[in-house]
Design an enzyme around this catalytic site. Structure first.
Site, PDB file in Angstrom:
ATOM      1  N   ARG A 158      -2.507  -1.981  -3.534  1.00  0.00           N
ATOM      2  CA  ARG A 158      -3.640  -1.327  -3.372  1.00  0.00           C
ATOM      3  C   ARG A 158      -3.818  -0.068  -4.112  1.00  0.00           C
ATOM      4  O   ARG A 158      -2.880   0.732  -4.095  1.00  0.00           O
ATOM      5  CB  ARG A 158      -3.844  -1.040  -1.725  1.00  0.00           C
ATOM      6  CG  ARG A 158      -5.121  -0.104  -1.369  1.00  0.00           C
ATOM      7  CD  ARG A 158      -5.094   0.598  -0.258  1.00  0.00           C
ATOM      8  NE  ARG A 158      -6.174   1.249  -0.061  1.00  0.00           N
ATOM      9  CZ  ARG A 158      -6.235   2.542   0.608  1.00  0.00           C
ATOM     10  NH1 ARG A 158      -5.291   3.141   1.220  1.00  0.00           N
ATOM     11  NH2 ARG A 158      -7.675   3.284   0.754  1.00  0.00           N
TER      12      ARG A 158
ATOM     13  N   ARG B 200     -12.696  15.333   7.754  1.00  0.00           N
ATOM     14  CA  ARG B 200     -13.345  15.425   6.311  1.00  0.00           C
ATOM     15  C   ARG B 200     -14.984  15.933   6.663  1.00  0.00           C
ATOM     16  O   ARG B 200     -15.358  15.287   7.761  1.00  0.00           O
ATOM     17  CB  ARG B 200     -13.423  14.313   5.528  1.00  0.00           C
ATOM     18  CG  ARG B 200     -12.134  14.240   4.743  1.00  0.00           C
ATOM     19  CD  ARG B 200     -12.037  12.992   3.893  1.00  0.00           C
ATOM     20  NE  ARG B 200     -11.212  11.807   4.472  1.00  0.00           N
ATOM     21  CZ  ARG B 200     -10.963  10.557   4.300  1.00  0.00           C
ATOM     22  NH1 ARG B 200     -11.914  10.214   3.287  1.00  0.00           N
ATOM     23  NH2 ARG B 200     -10.258   9.870   4.843  1.00  0.00           N
TER      24      ARG B 200
ATOM     25  N   ASN C  14       0.993  -1.203  -0.189  1.00  0.00           N
ATOM     26  CA  ASN C  14      -0.192   0.180   0.119  1.00  0.00           C
ATOM     27  C   ASN C  14       1.021   1.233  -0.009  1.00  0.00           C
ATOM     28  O   ASN C  14       1.496   1.670   1.051  1.00  0.00           O
ATOM     29  CB  ASN C  14      -0.944  -0.078   1.165  1.00  0.00           C
ATOM     30  CG  ASN C  14      -1.887   0.981   1.313  1.00  0.00           C
ATOM     31  OD1 ASN C  14      -1.638   2.090   0.294  1.00  0.00           O
ATOM     32  ND2 ASN C  14      -2.840   1.337   2.255  1.00  0.00           N
TER      33      ASN C  14
ATOM     34  N   HIS D 113     -13.246   2.689  -0.055  1.00  0.00           N
ATOM     35  CA  HIS D 113     -13.243   1.283   1.124  1.00  0.00           C
ATOM     36  C   HIS D 113     -13.616   0.165   0.421  1.00  0.00           C
ATOM     37  O   HIS D 113     -14.156  -0.815   1.351  1.00  0.00           O
ATOM     38  CB  HIS D 113     -13.816   1.772   2.063  1.00  0.00           C
ATOM     39  CG  HIS D 113     -13.317   2.952   2.922  1.00  0.00           C
ATOM     40  ND1 HIS D 113     -14.267   3.632   3.735  1.00  0.00           N
ATOM     41  CD2 HIS D 113     -12.202   3.307   3.356  1.00  0.00           C
ATOM     42  CE1 HIS D 113     -13.476   4.741   4.099  1.00  0.00           C
ATOM     43  NE2 HIS D 113     -12.274   4.537   4.115  1.00  0.00           N
TER      44      HIS D 113
ATOM     45  N   GLU E 139      -8.168  -5.822   4.673  1.00  0.00           N
ATOM     46  CA  GLU E 139      -8.035  -5.319   3.130  1.00  0.00           C
ATOM     47  C   GLU E 139      -6.709  -6.029   2.471  1.00  0.00           C
ATOM     48  O   GLU E 139      -6.741  -6.481   1.561  1.00  0.00           O
ATOM     49  CB  GLU E 139      -7.705  -3.682   2.975  1.00  0.00           C
ATOM     50  CG  GLU E 139      -9.036  -3.092   3.261  1.00  0.00           C
ATOM     51  CD  GLU E 139      -9.178  -1.590   3.877  1.00  0.00           C
ATOM     52  OE1 GLU E 139      -8.414  -1.700   4.897  1.00  0.00           O
ATOM     53  OE2 GLU E 139      -9.458  -0.770   3.295  1.00  0.00           O
TER      54      GLU E 139
END
Ligand code: ADP
Length: 403
Positions: free
Chosen positions: A94, A244, A7, A183, A387
């Protein structure tokens, strides 16, 4: 098969090395994180399974040297977990944004690289770093097949009514302005694992997955396929997050820009990095701190806590209606995995539908488990996300016949 999962960020490389005997049988050999690439004090934290964690500070000027460092630490005689990096069978990366080009994971070739490059427009912070990571890996392991796994791919099954914004149609045609979600790898993993834990047939199920971490999104899944998701064109939309804002009236944006004389980049920074928990409570973007402040009586921290629960509730409620009911609600990611009160508070809002948490089980559970009471009308599960495992599975599936 030995699979390396990468990643890659603009200044970091997170990695996991897995020994995949099959999709279900696997062992994590090591994981780690190389941070501050490009700075004199780059830091690698390497955690080999069954051995002591190693931390090294040394200058790592670029991603190619970073990948070399990762490979050398994985095959180090003392802290390594393989004898030679030629033992690595495949690499899975990823990728945050695959837009409408990628509906699933694929083997890397030059056409794929071009499309990931085009998608940089939609993920300017992430995709360029992923490209650096793939190119670096191609240099250091030129013979090893590489696979890319997209955070957006799982959401490609949404219908137009779910992914279109009611803007002039030409912006969709000219600029690809639509909902892509994020996601996806996590939502897919926890829905599959959740169905198993709950004893449901995934192909005949209605599942709502709540990925509540620093970034958060909620997804409606029918028969294993995404129907709707709360993140949008970018990972800004949806619920309140660490930094956010989530959904707001779009007119607020030009209004504040005019009042404060801000450029588009400055406003983007405010929406993405200075809003959410940090914006509202003003002290921290980390849920642990926010909860601490709320317990000390800080009203703005309490507002954040209340808003997180409300935002999840509104999304889950909408998705129950969209799915025509729900068989399983799944909680995952940093905030939802570590804060039993949050799972309890959200579920309390659905008591009128017969949803019932088993408080004792919910409070003590840390691993994948059902946390609803036996007489709950809907099953509720806690499923820690993974993940990297999902990426390793896809990498295995796509490379096992070619190596
Ligand atoms: P990311 O989106 O960066 O992957 P994570 O899923 O790791 O984020 O979630 C990070 C959030 O999880 C932070 O707000 C953090 O406060 C929260 N969190 C992590 N561990 C704990 C814990 N032990 N107790 C409470 N909250 C936690």
């Amino acid at each position: 098969m030995i699979i390396l999962v990468i990643n890659c960020g603009s200044s970091s490389i997170k990695y996991q090395l897995l020994d995949m005997k099959s999709e279900e049988q696997y062992a994590l050999l090591a994981k780690g994180n190389l941070e501050k690439i490009g700075l004199p004090d780059s830091k690698i934290t390497h955690k080999p399974t069954g051995k002591e964690t190693v931390v090294r500070i040394q200058s790592v000027p670029d991603h190619t040297l970073g990948m070399q460092l990762v490979l050398s630490i994985l095959s180090d005689p003392v802290c390594g977990v393989i004898q030679d990096f030629s033992q690595i069978d495949a690499v899975g990366h990823r990728i945050v944004q695959g837009a409408s080009y990628f509906k699933g994971s694929v083997l890397v070739d030059e056409d794929v690289m071009e499309k990931i490059q085009i998608c940089c427009d939609y993920a300017p912070l992430h995709n360029p770093a992923h490209i650096l990571g793939i190119r670096a890996m191609q240099k250091v392991l030129p013979e090893v097949p590489q696979v890319v796994v997209f955070d957006t791919a799982f959401h490609q099954t949404m219908e137009a009514k779910n992914y279109m914004y009611a803007l002039p149609y030409e912006y969709y045609e000219k600029y690809g302005v639509r909902r892509y979600g994020a996601h996806g790898t996590s939502h897919q993993y926890v829905s599959q694992k959740g169905a198993k834990v709950a004893g449901l047939d995934l192909n005949n199920s209605r599942i709502i997955t709540c990925h509540i971490g620093n970034g958060s999104s909620v997804t409606a899944i029918r028969n294993g396929k995404c129907v709707d998701t709360s993140m949008g064109f970018t990972p800004l939309e949806g619920m309140i997050m660490g930094t956010r804002c989530g959904i707001i009236d779009a007119n607020i944006v030009p209004y504040i820009m005019k009042k404060e004389n801000l450029t588009p980049d400055q406003m983007t920074d405010i929406l993405n990095k200075k809003s959410g928990f940090i914006g509202l409570c003003g002290k921290s973007s980390d849920m642990r701190d926010v909860v601490g402040f709320a317990e000390e009586g800080d009203p703005r921290a309490q507002l954040v806590v209340d808003k997180v629960v409300l935002d999840i509730t509104k999304l889950v409620a909408a998705y129950i209606a969209e799915l025509g009911g729900v068989d399983l609600i799944v909680f995952t990611a940093g905030i939802a995995e570590n804060n039993p009160w949050l799972r309890e508070d959200v579920c309390k809002n659905f008591e009128f539908l017969g949803v019932k948490i088993d408080k004792e089980v919910n409070d003590r559970t840390r691993d994948a488990a059902i946390i609803s009471a036996p007489d709950s009308s809907v099953k509720v599960a806690l499923i820690p996300t993974d993940e990297e495992l999902m990426i390793a599975r896809d990498t295995m599936r796509l490379t096992k016949d070619i190596i």
